[in-house]
Motif scaffolding. Structure first.
Motif, PDB file in Angstrom:
ATOM      1  N   GLU A   1       0.879  -1.197   0.155  1.00  0.00           N
ATOM      2  CA  GLU A   1      -0.154   0.151   0.011  1.00  0.00           C
ATOM      3  C   GLU A   1       0.576   1.373  -0.109  1.00  0.00           C
ATOM      4  OE1 GLU A   1      -3.637  -2.125   2.217  1.00  0.00           O
ATOM      5  OE2 GLU A   1      -2.213  -0.522   3.255  1.00  0.00           O
TER       6      GLU A   1
ATOM      7  N   TYR B   1       2.117   1.630  -3.346  1.00  0.00           N
ATOM      8  CA  TYR B   1       1.324   2.035  -4.206  1.00  0.00           C
ATOM      9  C   TYR B   1       1.028   3.564  -4.135  1.00  0.00           C
ATOM     10  CZ  TYR B   1      -3.700   3.005  -6.146  1.00  0.00           C
ATOM     11  OH  TYR B   1      -4.893   3.451  -6.699  1.00  0.00           O
ATOM     12  N   LEU B   2       1.044   4.130  -3.195  1.00  0.00           N
ATOM     13  CA  LEU B   2       0.720   6.126  -2.747  1.00  0.00           C
ATOM     14  C   LEU B   2       2.397   6.310  -3.202  1.00  0.00           C
ATOM     15  CD1 LEU B   2      -0.673   6.090   1.284  1.00  0.00           C
ATOM     16  CD2 LEU B   2      -2.159   6.448  -1.507  1.00  0.00           C
TER      17      LEU B   2
ATOM     18  N   ALA C   1      -4.921   4.700   0.525  1.00  0.00           N
ATOM     19  CA  ALA C   1      -4.763   3.790  -0.357  1.00  0.00           C
ATOM     20  C   ALA C   1      -6.443   3.256  -0.789  1.00  0.00           C
ATOM     21  CB  ALA C   1      -4.282   2.793  -0.365  1.00  0.00           C
TER      22      ALA C   1
END
Length: 218
Positions: A27, A30-31, A201
């Motif tokens: 997560e 991803y950010l 996320a």
């Protein structure tokens, strides 16, 4: 007497949940990767759309818009793969744009409503990506920095006009209080990093799902 053979019921074992640390890294990655990728997608979407619309009057804008929509489709498919990787729930890629040659094929590609949602996504998502990137980076790196405050606080200037956070809050110049206060902030940030990153996320992936889901995709 007839015996009925009973077949034992086989229960499927539940899928093991993803380890918490691995999910957190996924997560967070991803950010943090969302900002540079989002910036590239935002630039392509805004520049291509503005150039295409402004030159429609001389017909040059039609192929520019078609090319921009194809680029938006490719960028959106990449975002779908990223969302699938972080959530574990597949997001199918959209069907290819309508094909054809000449102006008729270009016009069909521009008139298809689906790629326009792909084009809208980077424009709408970019402000959120800036926010989630900034908060996630500050929360995690700031927490580590505050937790290790005792190891680097010696380098901060001291004296008149250089007040630390603890001195501003509690009106004390005690070095022990300064270290304790900042260390406590670091503990709080790192202790809450997992739910904060997960919430950020979740916001970003829900927006992608809302705009990029294609119910007609195979």
């Amino acid at each position: 007497m007839t015996e009925t053979a009973s077949r034992p019921t086989v229960s499927q074992a539940p899928t093991a949940p993803e380890p918490r640390a691995r999910r957190f890294r996924s997560e967070l990655g991803y950010l943090l990767s969302g900002l540079p990728l989002g910036l590239a997608a935002f630039t392509v979407a805004v520049t291509g759309a503005a150039l295409g619309v402004s030159t429609l009057v001389v017909w040059v804008g039609l192929p520019i818009l078609a090319g921009t929509l194809r680029a938006a489709r490719s960028l959106a498919n990449r975002e779908r793969r990223r969302v699938t990787a972080v959530t574990g729930r597949p997001m199918p890629s959209r069907h290819p744009l309508p094909s054809g040659t000449g102006w008729a094929g270009t016009l069909r590609a521009v008139r298809d409503p689906r790629p326009w949602r792909d084009l809208v996504h980077p424009v709408v998502a970019f402000p959120l990506q800036v926010t989630t990137f900034s908060v996630a980076l500050t929360w995690t790196l700031g927490g580590i920095g505050e937790l290790l405050y005792a190891t680097w606080s010696w380098s901060l200037p001291r004296g008149d006009g250089n007040q630390g956070l603890a001195e501003l809050v509690f009106d004390t110049s005690s070095r022990a209080a300064d270290i304790g206060f900042n260390t406590a902030i670091g503990v709080f940030l790192l202790a809450t990093a997992v739910p904060v990153v997960r919430a950020l996320a979740g916001l970003q992936t829900r927006l992608a799902v809302a705009l990029l889901t294609d119910d007609r995709a195979a």
